[in-house]
Design a protein around this motif. Structure first.
Motif: not given
Length: 653
Positions: A73-88
């Protein structure tokens, strides 16, 4: 919103910040480069607590995952954070819409590649994938139970989520026991949104923690079941249909991937075993197998006691158990100390260990003890994987034990549940037989397999009411069609052969006919006891998919064989129930009695055993329901209702 992207180094500092990210956060690249991602984003979890300082995405990728995600949640907005192993670590932020099946398939593809390339990281990679799956589907706990190759039990192999201790209360289930065992028996998913009220779920600690939604999903292969995937949440309003749709897509791929990896775990070792056997050094091959098993399990030492009296060891095992000769593991049981497996009755010390059977085909060739200085987590995580590895090794060491199962038949004929024919691995369509009555001729020969039927007898069955002299020519045409479909060389028949004035089925090896294998397995089971007999009975009954030539329901020439085989199946289910009860698996016994009543709805003995077992296991309402079904059936046919059954179910007749 469109997804925004940026790049982190291995320490979590921002090293690339694109225009979309700058516009979304209102920060130029010059203001964020080299700063920690957590400091720039500053997101919270759904409860308003800071999330980024304990970023689960970075943690999972550093642990070894290819992909990780979390709601944010960022500034009241519901978001989806996704990460990938790719050069870091490559980060993608998008609107919260749950995890897409394509994302899970991408993660699964990564997991499969890594498992194949690094089998030594088998358990860690499974853990990483479960974490992605759980977070992607918005659940609080995810479990993977693997089945042993014999399909006797399911063992918790990987877990991700909160309340680990509660889920470890029961990390092992017999076939037919609890949610995992019931799904394994029925090959159907189980879903509940009121876990506390479901008596089939056996972990009381999980219920007390307030879990409501529980999804138990079978991981099926064409020839059986490799495991069960479970998801749990305290939210009773989880959209289970969306969950099941995703699992229907991911599940088959996961099952196939697990099977591929499990059968390749010992590939290099199998080559070494084969080389040792080529030199005539069976003991050396056994040493290789033990070394592989010890490496996979993480055990400090292992003992192996073979059926022929030999004993081998590797590593630093504790002293050999003096009770091995009469150990219940020889009957196919799986036991242990401090592992939540069935407790070993002979253990005098508290040192953790597994006691596992070494199967070759349907026979136990040895008993193994894996000793641990420090128990793995989950405690029994290596049990099922070890059984797969050891089964492959046993197949190389004792190939004569499984020769019949490994040959590839040129011709396979299935009669139980209806006729199906496979030639060289391909299923033959009706058109492959030319005229429709050529198939009927094959069924006649199968019903009287081992006998020669005269041309007059065949004509009388195929064209009742017509004179045999008028139908002989048509019979010859059907024989020609049948030979064209089945024979490797129709001009030199080896399958449909002529003898005197008639024909018979003379199948040449290698070939397979399901009824012959069915009876062979039942005969083997009659000579065995305990879990070994149960395994043989399961294999036999898996072949019984329905009545003999069920696609000819009104053919009187098939009725004698049909009734005989049905009775053999009923007898086998009764023995399955008897053995299951003796081994402490009442749910499998209940399933067996229900299968009997499917085959023979008038079998009063099965009603009695089913009601008695339900009462014995505290399921009195279900017992009364079964009795009511029995009473309705009897009254509808004008037959007397048993007062004995009424008394047993504690109802009035």
């Amino acid at each position: 919103m469109n997804p925004v992207h940026w790049q982190l180094d291995e320490q979590g500092r921002i090293v690339a910040w694109n225009r979309d990210a700058a516009n979304f956060f209102g920060l130029p690249a010059s203001a964020v480069l080299s700063r920690p991602c957590a400091e720039v984003v500053g997101g919270t979890d759904p409860f308003g607590r800071p999330l980024c300082p304990r970023c689960p995405v970075q943690r999972e990728i550093r642990y070894g995952a290819y992909q990780a995600s979390t709601p944010l949640t960022w500034q009241g907005r519901r978001l989806w954070c996704q990460g990938y192993a790719d050069n870091g670590i490559r980060i993608e932020l998008k609107a919260s819409a749950g995890c897409q099946p394509g994302d899970l398939l991408t993660s699964l593809a990564w997991a499969t590649r890594r498992l194949t390339a690094e089998p030594g990281r088998f358990f860690q990679t499974l853990q990483a994938f479960l974490s992605v799956l759980r977070r992607g589907l918005g659940m609080e706990a995810a479990e993977l139970f693997l089945a042993d190759p014999q399909e006797h039990y399911l063992v918790l192999t990987a877990y991700d989520g909160v309340h680990r201790e509660a889920f470890m209360e029961r990390p092992w289930f017999a076939w037919g026991e609890g949610y995992p065992g019931l799904v394994a028996l029925g090959h159907r998913a189980l879903v509940t949104h009121d876990l506390a009220a479901d008596d089939r779920y056996l972990r009381q600690k999980v219920k007390k923690l307030g879990y409501k939604t529980y999804v138990c999903y079978p991981l099926e292969l064409p020839h059986g079941l490799i495991g069960v995937l479970n998801l749990a949440s305290r939210d009773p309003d989880v959209e289970d249909q969306a969950l099941l749709q995703t699992l229907n897509l991911v599940g088959p791929v996961l099952a196939a991937s697990l099977y591929t990896v499990l059968t390749r775990l010992g590939e290099s070792g199998l080559h070494a075993i084969a080389q040792a056997l080529h030199r005539g050094a069976e003991a050396e091959g056994l040493e290789v197998l033990l070394g592989q098993a010890m490496e996979l399990s993480g055990a400090s030492g292992v003992w192996l006691a073979l059926k022929d009296g030999r004993n081998l060891s590797q590593g630093r095992p504790a002293a050999a158990c003096p009770h091995l000769a009469r150990c219940g593991v020889w009957q196919g049981r799986v036991q242990g100390v401090k592992t939540s497996l069935e407790p070993c009755p002979h253990a005098r010390d508290g040192r953790p260990r597994y006691c596992l059977p070494l199967w070759s085909g349907a026979r136990v060739m040895g008993v193994q003890q894996f000793h641990f200085a420090r128990l793995p987590q989950p405690p029994g995580r290596a049990v099922a994987a070890l059984q797969w590895l050891l089964r492959l090794g046993a197949e190389v060491l004792w190939p004569t034990e499984i020769k019949a199962a490994t040959e590839t038949p040129r011709l396979e004929i299935f009669t139980l549940g209806g006729l199906r024919v496979r030639r060289d691995g391909e299923t033959l369509s009706a058109k492959a037989f030319g005229r429709r009555q050529a198939l009927t001729l094959l069924k006649l020969l199968l019903a009287y397999r081992g006998q020669t039927l005269t041309r007059d007898e065949l004509c009388a069955h195929l064209w009742p009411g017509e004179e045999p002299e008028q139908t002989q020519g048509r019979l010859h045409v059907l024989v020609h069609d049948l030979r064209q479909a089945l024979e490797p060389e129709p001009s030199q028949p080896q399958v449909v052969v002529r003898e005197g004035e008639g024909y018979r089925l003379a199948l040449q090896a290698p070939y397979f006919v399901d009824v012959e294998r069915f009876e062979e397995l039942l005969r083997q089971a009659e000579r065995e006891e305990g879990a070994v007999a149960l395994e043989l009975l399961r294999q036999a009954l898996a072949l019984y998919r329905g009545d003999f030539l069920a696609d000819e329901p009104y053919a009187d020439w098939a009725e004698l064989e049909r009734s005989y085989l049905r009775e053999r199946a009923v007898g086998a289910w009764f023995r399955v129930a008897e053995i299951a009860l003796a081994l402490g698996q009442p749910r499998e016994a209940l399933e067996a009695y229900r299968r009997i009543l499917t085959l023979d709805p008038w079998r009063e003995e099965a009603y009695a055993e089913l009601i008695q077992t339900l009462m014995m296991t505290g399921q009195e309402p279900e017992a009364r329901s079964i009795f009511q079904q029995y009473r309705v059936r009897m009254e509808r046919e004008g037959l007397p209702v048993s007062t004995y059954l009424a008394q047993m179910a504690r109802v009035s007749a």
